[in-house]
Motif scaffolding. Structure first.
Motif, PDB file in Angstrom:
ATOM      1  N   LYS A   1       0.825  -1.216   0.000  1.00 36.13           N
ATOM      2  CA  LYS A   1       0.000   0.000   0.000  1.00 36.13           C
ATOM      3  C   LYS A   1       0.851   1.255   0.000  1.00 36.13           C
ATOM      4  N   ILE A   2       1.955   1.195   0.713  1.00 33.16           N
ATOM      5  CA  ILE A   2       2.842   2.362   0.769  1.00 33.16           C
ATOM      6  C   ILE A   2       3.512   2.556  -0.595  1.00 33.16           C
ATOM      7  N   LEU A   3       3.992   1.449  -1.160  1.00 32.45           N
ATOM      8  CA  LEU A   3       4.810   1.552  -2.367  1.00 32.45           C
ATOM      9  C   LEU A   3       4.034   1.986  -3.608  1.00 32.45           C
ATOM     10  N   VAL A   4       2.743   1.649  -3.689  1.00 33.22           N
ATOM     11  CA  VAL A   4       2.005   2.017  -4.910  1.00 33.22           C
ATOM     12  C   VAL A   4       1.667   3.515  -4.961  1.00 33.22           C
ATOM     13  N   GLN A   5       1.803   4.194  -3.845  1.00 31.21           N
ATOM     14  CA  GLN A   5       1.445   5.611  -3.839  1.00 31.21           C
ATOM     15  C   GLN A   5       2.242   6.403  -4.875  1.00 31.21           C
ATOM     16  N   GLY A   6       1.544   7.067  -5.727  1.00 31.94           N
ATOM     17  CA  GLY A   6       2.198   7.876  -6.749  1.00 31.94           C
ATOM     18  C   GLY A   6       2.699   7.053  -7.930  1.00 31.94           C
ATOM     19  N   GLY A   7       2.426   5.751  -7.909  1.00 29.27           N
ATOM     20  CA  GLY A   7       2.884   4.889  -8.987  1.00 29.27           C
ATOM     21  C   GLY A   7       2.012   5.023 -10.222  1.00 29.27           C
ATOM     22  N   LEU A   8       2.600   4.745 -11.395  1.00 28.05           N
ATOM     23  CA  LEU A   8       1.842   4.886 -12.649  1.00 28.05           C
ATOM     24  C   LEU A   8       1.558   3.561 -13.337  1.00 28.05           C
ATOM     25  N   GLY A   9       2.071   2.467 -12.775  1.00 25.96           N
ATOM     26  CA  GLY A   9       1.807   1.182 -13.398  1.00 25.96           C
ATOM     27  C   GLY A   9       2.444   0.048 -12.623  1.00 25.96           C
ATOM     28  N   LEU A  10       1.973  -1.168 -12.925  1.00 28.09           N
ATOM     29  CA  LEU A  10       2.416  -2.344 -12.174  1.00 28.09           C
ATOM     30  C   LEU A  10       2.964  -3.422 -13.107  1.00 28.09           C
ATOM     31  N   ILE A  11       4.092  -3.988 -12.717  1.00 25.57           N
ATOM     32  CA  ILE A  11       4.585  -5.194 -13.385  1.00 25.57           C
ATOM     33  C   ILE A  11       4.348  -6.336 -12.412  1.00 25.57           C
ATOM     34  N   LEU A  12       3.584  -7.320 -12.833  1.00 28.88           N
ATOM     35  CA  LEU A  12       3.283  -8.465 -11.971  1.00 28.88           C
ATOM     36  C   LEU A  12       4.040  -9.678 -12.489  1.00 28.88           C
TER      37      LEU A  12
ATOM     38  N   GLU B   1      -6.006  -9.238  -7.544  1.00 23.60           N
ATOM     39  CA  GLU B   1      -7.055  -8.873  -6.608  1.00 23.60           C
ATOM     40  C   GLU B   1      -6.561  -7.828  -5.609  1.00 23.60           C
ATOM     41  N   ASN B   2      -5.379  -8.079  -5.073  1.00 22.37           N
ATOM     42  CA  ASN B   2      -4.856  -7.171  -4.062  1.00 22.37           C
ATOM     43  C   ASN B   2      -4.444  -5.809  -4.617  1.00 22.37           C
ATOM     44  N   PHE B   3      -4.065  -5.783  -5.871  1.00 23.49           N
ATOM     45  CA  PHE B   3      -3.666  -4.517  -6.478  1.00 23.49           C
ATOM     46  C   PHE B   3      -4.767  -3.964  -7.383  1.00 23.49           C
ATOM     47  N   ALA B   4      -5.981  -4.510  -7.247  1.00 21.32           N
ATOM     48  CA  ALA B   4      -7.068  -4.157  -8.170  1.00 21.32           C
ATOM     49  C   ALA B   4      -7.310  -2.645  -8.277  1.00 21.32           C
ATOM     50  N   ASP B   5      -7.354  -1.955  -7.139  1.00 19.21           N
ATOM     51  CA  ASP B   5      -7.623  -0.513  -7.163  1.00 19.21           C
ATOM     52  C   ASP B   5      -6.519   0.229  -7.917  1.00 19.21           C
ATOM     53  N   PHE B   6      -5.302  -0.151  -7.618  1.00 17.91           N
ATOM     54  CA  PHE B   6      -4.161   0.491  -8.269  1.00 17.91           C
ATOM     55  C   PHE B   6      -4.182   0.227  -9.773  1.00 17.91           C
ATOM     56  N   ILE B   7      -4.450  -1.032 -10.136  1.00 18.44           N
ATOM     57  CA  ILE B   7      -4.472  -1.418 -11.547  1.00 18.44           C
ATOM     58  C   ILE B   7      -5.566  -0.656 -12.301  1.00 18.44           C
ATOM     59  N   GLU B   8      -6.684  -0.506 -11.642  1.00 17.80           N
ATOM     60  CA  GLU B   8      -7.794   0.191 -12.290  1.00 17.80           C
ATOM     61  C   GLU B   8      -7.420   1.637 -12.644  1.00 17.80           C
ATOM     62  N   GLU B   9      -6.664   2.256 -11.749  1.00 15.32           N
ATOM     63  CA  GLU B   9      -6.264   3.647 -11.991  1.00 15.32           C
ATOM     64  C   GLU B   9      -5.086   3.759 -12.943  1.00 15.32           C
ATOM     65  N   THR B  10      -4.314   2.684 -13.062  1.00 19.26           N
ATOM     66  CA  THR B  10      -3.076   2.765 -13.840  1.00 19.26           C
ATOM     67  C   THR B  10      -3.082   1.692 -14.933  1.00 19.26           C
ATOM     68  N   GLY B  11      -2.177   0.740 -14.841  1.00 15.72           N
ATOM     69  CA  GLY B  11      -2.131  -0.341 -15.820  1.00 15.72           C
ATOM     70  C   GLY B  11      -1.229  -1.433 -15.307  1.00 15.72           C
ATOM     71  N   VAL B  12      -1.309  -2.592 -15.941  1.00 10.83           N
ATOM     72  CA  VAL B  12      -0.479  -3.709 -15.497  1.00 10.83           C
ATOM     73  C   VAL B  12       0.048  -4.494 -16.690  1.00 10.83           C
ATOM     74  N   VAL B  13       1.249  -5.020 -16.512  1.00 10.61           N
ATOM     75  CA  VAL B  13       1.817  -5.958 -17.471  1.00 10.61           C
ATOM     76  C   VAL B  13       2.207  -7.189 -16.678  1.00 10.61           C
ATOM     77  N   ILE B  14       1.924  -8.363 -17.238  1.00  8.30           N
ATOM     78  CA  ILE B  14       2.248  -9.592 -16.523  1.00  8.30           C
ATOM     79  C   ILE B  14       3.470 -10.247 -17.139  1.00  8.30           C
TER      80      ILE B  14
END
Ligand SMILES: Nc1nc2c(ncn2[C@@H]2O[C@H](COP(=O)(O)OP(=O)(O)OP(=O)(O)O)[C@@H](O)[C@H]2O)c(=O)[nH]1
Ligand SMILES: [Mg+2]
Lengths: 129, 175
Positions: B79-90, B108-121
């Motif tokens: 939760k701390i680390l995603v603050q201000g983040g623009l995307g996720l690599i899973l 699931e756990n990063f769902a809110d963050f992913i919704e606001e940003t984007g993800v690559v697996i």
């Protein structure tokens, strides 16, 4: 789980040391031993606190303290202290793989907390494998 | 945008720390500590707070990479680390028992963050285990109602990490 467990006698010894610390400073209301990777091992709490969560957090905080020290080119992180309006949380390494955390109210004397914790770590390190 | 902050997450051993070390231009910041549980059979150390590294893209864009701890008990760091983040690599470690379930857990756990940003697996350790099939992953993603890019990578290779970062940045830009 292949987690660090302590023997019954080890547990008893830890509890004695924790009780002594609380005796020496009445401000101390929580002492916790956890692993560097965030599992709880043993504790003595006078108030209810989330043990599992605190254990993980103390692992993170101490690791960050050590990392920040390295980045700032300072040597060996001795303690990480979180000072709050109503208390102190002081945490330090206990041997290679353990962490000791002392939680005290604001009327604690920080110098005394240092000494208490340092002495406890020395005692515990000798008897914990 | 002067700086982009990206987050890397995934199970313990998936290769988050390795990926950041492979691509960072400055010596990466690590917070690895001795493993004292079952994970010790697989690796001696595990990240307990964060990894940090940085790089510059071809167009001069500065990218900051933050790696999370993998274990659920370090969720507060996620939760701390995603603050201000623009995307996720899973990163999904394909040598584990149920990589599809692992993917679901982090999505699931990063769902809110992913919704606001984007993800690559990124599927890792494909040299050790070729299943599940790429299609199985896409099928599973269907349940999430979206399509995310899925790449097979070896995070020990700089080019592969770079590939994921570029894919993620395009995803964010065209979102
Ligand atoms: N065989 C193989 N090994 C890989 C591959 N990718 C990474 N590794 C190895 O897998 C290990 C990954 O470890 P880390 O980078 O510490 O994993 P992590 O995700 O940071 O793990 P935690 O910090 O414990 O959550 C390293 O030893 C890598 O060398 C791969 O594609 N194939
Ligand atoms: Mg790591």
């Amino acid at each position: 789980m292949n987690q660090p467990r302590i023997s019954e006698s080890g547990e008893k010894f830890c509890q004695e040391v924790f009780a002594q610390m609380m005796e020496q400073s009445h401000a101390v209301y929580g002492v916790l031993i956890s692993t560097v990777d965030g599992h709880d091992v043993t504790k003595r709490f006078k108030r209810e606190m989330p043990v599992a969560k605190l254990s993980a957090m103390m692992g993170s905080v101490l690791a960050l303290g050590e990392t920040i020290a390295r980045e700032a080119q300072q040597e060996r992180c001795r303690y990480v202290i979180v000072e709050n309006s109503d208390g102190f949380i002081l945490t330090l390494k206990l041997k290679e793989k353990l962490v000791l955390t002392v939680i005290a109210s604001a009327d604690a004397n920080l110098g005394l907390l240092h000494t208490l914790s340092r002495n406890a770590v020395e005692k515990l390190a000798k008897s914990l494998k | 945008m002067s700086e982009i902050k990206l987050i890397i997450t995934g199970t313990p051993g998936a290769g988050k720390t390795t990926a950041i070390a492979a691509i960072s231009e400055t010596p990466p910041v690590r917070t690895d500590q001795a493993t004292t549980d079952d994970l010790a059979d697989l690796k001696e150390e595990t990240t307990v707070a964060m990894d940090f590294g940085d790089l510059t893209l071809e167009d001069g864009q500065k990218v900051f990479l933050y790696g999370t701890p993998g274990q659920r008990r370090f969720e507060f760091m996620w939760k701390i680390l995603v603050q201000g983040g623009l995307g996720l690599i899973l990163l999904v470690d394909c040598s584990r028992d149920d990589p599809l379930a692992d993917m679901d857990m982090y999505l699931e756990n990063f769902a809110d963050f992913i919704e606001e940003t984007g993800v690559v697996i990124g599927l890792t350790r494909r040299d050790e285990c070729e299943s599940p099939d790429l299609d199985d992953f896409y099928e599973r993603l269907d349940r999430w109602g979206t399509v995310f890019p899925i790449l097979e990578v070896d995070v020990r290779k700089r080019e592969d990490v770079s590939l994921m970062i570029n894919a993620l940045i395009s995803t964010i830009e065209f979102a």
